[in-house]
Design an enzyme around this catalytic site. Structure first.
Site, PDB file in Angstrom:
ATOM      1  CB  ILE A 120     -66.167   0.126 -25.379  1.00 60.05           C
ATOM      2  CG1 ILE A 120     -65.953  -0.976 -26.530  1.00 60.05           C
ATOM      3  CG2 ILE A 120     -65.493  -0.497 -24.132  1.00 60.05           C
ATOM      4  CD1 ILE A 120     -64.662  -1.059 -26.939  1.00 60.05           C
ATOM      5  CB  SER A 169     -58.715  -2.843 -20.884  1.00 63.73           C
ATOM      6  OG  SER A 169     -57.566  -2.735 -21.577  1.00 63.73           O
ATOM      7  CE1 TYR A 182     -61.501   0.354 -24.606  1.00 66.28           C
ATOM      8  CE2 TYR A 182     -59.361   0.127 -23.928  1.00 66.28           C
ATOM      9  CZ  TYR A 182     -60.498  -0.419 -24.038  1.00 66.28           C
ATOM     10  OH  TYR A 182     -60.675  -1.746 -23.777  1.00 66.28           O
ATOM     11  CE  LYS A 186     -62.486  -0.663 -20.939  1.00 57.24           C
ATOM     12  NZ  LYS A 186     -63.991  -1.174 -20.884  1.00 57.24           N
ATOM     13  CG  LEU A 216     -54.422  -7.368 -29.046  1.00 61.35           C
ATOM     14  CD1 LEU A 216     -55.048  -6.363 -29.231  1.00 61.35           C
ATOM     15  CD2 LEU A 216     -52.836  -7.512 -29.821  1.00 61.35           C
ATOM     16  CG  ASP A 218     -59.286 -13.277 -31.553  1.00 58.01           C
ATOM     17  OD1 ASP A 218     -60.161 -13.138 -30.971  1.00 58.01           O
ATOM     18  OD2 ASP A 218     -59.228 -14.531 -32.126  1.00 58.01           O
ATOM     19  CB  THR A 219     -62.713  -8.282 -31.219  1.00 60.11           C
ATOM     20  OG1 THR A 219     -62.104  -7.045 -30.745  1.00 60.11           O
ATOM     21  CG2 THR A 219     -63.071  -8.949 -29.617  1.00 60.11           C
ATOM     22  CG  ASP A 220     -63.939  -9.145 -36.731  1.00 61.05           C
ATOM     23  OD1 ASP A 220     -63.131  -9.925 -36.755  1.00 61.05           O
ATOM     24  OD2 ASP A 220     -65.169  -9.521 -37.204  1.00 61.05           O
ATOM     25  CB  SER A 221     -63.505  -3.433 -33.185  1.00 60.77           C
ATOM     26  OG  SER A 221     -63.435  -4.181 -32.006  1.00 60.77           O
TER      27      SER A 221
END
Length: 287
Positions: A120, A169, A182, A186, A216, A218-221
């Protein structure tokens, strides 16, 4: 209990049982030696996908924009058991890069069994400010490059009876605030690849398509973007990645992670007023 409440409860139970009993079993050995291309694999879910495939003994090509980070991921993949591991830096905003990545993967691996589309482009988490140019650019990265790579890979996937795995998503199923560009990409992915599933089936194609609907993660971004906007449990990226791999390997048409994404999608049109109120009250907005 009122009749409609009983019907709703019965529907939930039936849906839960159907999902639990209809999902085929996953055989880890089926991925040993599998030829896999994973996009967006320098961080987050894509990085976890690469590590899982490596652990399962696959042959891997990964891509993202930052070559120095990809080099580190490939090194770890080799340590974890990947039969082969290569990387190629690419910018999916450049249409020629999408073709080059697929060509490189086919040359290095001798074909493909899985095309895992996960990349993405960056997009601000905010109310839409009217920036059409950004949405146009994001469609190129998040949507059109997926189509281009799928088109380029279809001939080799047809020969190998392979699979296209599309990471999508819940925001491509349910309209939420703060991420309109975004979410639009999707929705486009779900529409196109859902339709392509039917076309390939009608043509008796050997290629399967799996669309993975994620909540959701838990990626840093993601955690950085939603800070101050929403208070919701984020689920582990390594679990999301494994769910994606299992769904692709068992050729499921659609996969949902975590559990609530399935029910949110199932009941989204039953109670539209309640749905919209829940969405609006789940976010913090300070004009």
């Amino acid at each position: 209990m009122k009749l409609y409440a009983k019907l709703l409860l019965c529907s939930i139970c039936v849906a839960f049982i159907a999902v639990r009993w209809s999902a085929p079993s996953f055989n880890e050995e089926s991925l040993k030696g599998a030829r896999v291309l994973v996009t967006g694999a320098s961080t987050g879910i894509g990085e976890q996908l690469a590590y899982h495939y490596a652990r399962l003994g696959a042959q891997i090509v990964i891509t993202a924009r930052r070559g120095n980070v990809l080099e580190q991921v490939v090194s770890k993949c080799r340590e974890m058991g990947a039969q082969k591991a290569f990387y190629i830096p690419a910018d999916m905003a450049n249409p020629s890069d999408a073709d080059l990545v697929v060509k490189y993967a086919i040359e290095q691996l001798g074909g493909l069994d899985y095309l895992v589309l996960n990349h993405i482009g960056p997009s601000p988490y905010q109310m839409w400010d009217g920036d059409v140019q950004h949405t146009r650019w994001l469609l190129e990265v998040n949507f059109l490059s997926y189509l281009q790579m799928a088109q380029k890979a279809l001939p080799t996937l047809e020969k190998s009876k392979g699979s296209i795995v599309v990471v999508s998503s819940l925001l491509g199923k349910i309209c939420g605030p703060f991420a309109l560009p975004y979410a639009s990409t999707k929705f486009a992915l779900n529409g196109f690849f859902g339709g392509l599933q039917n076309e390939l089936a009608m043509q008796k194609s050997n290629v399967s398509i799996t669309i993975c609907i994620l909540g959701l993660i838990d990626t840093d971004s993601a955690m950085e973007k939603i800070k101050g906007y929403i208070n919701m449990t984020a689920y582990p990226s390594h679990e999301a990645a494994l769910q994606i791999i299992q769904a692709g390997a068992t050729r499921q048409s659609e996969s949902f992670y975590p559990w609530y994404t399935f029910y949110a999608t199932l009941f989204r049109d039953w109670f539209p007023y309640l749905r919209d109120k829940v969405i609006q009250n789940s976010y913090t907005y300070n004009p």
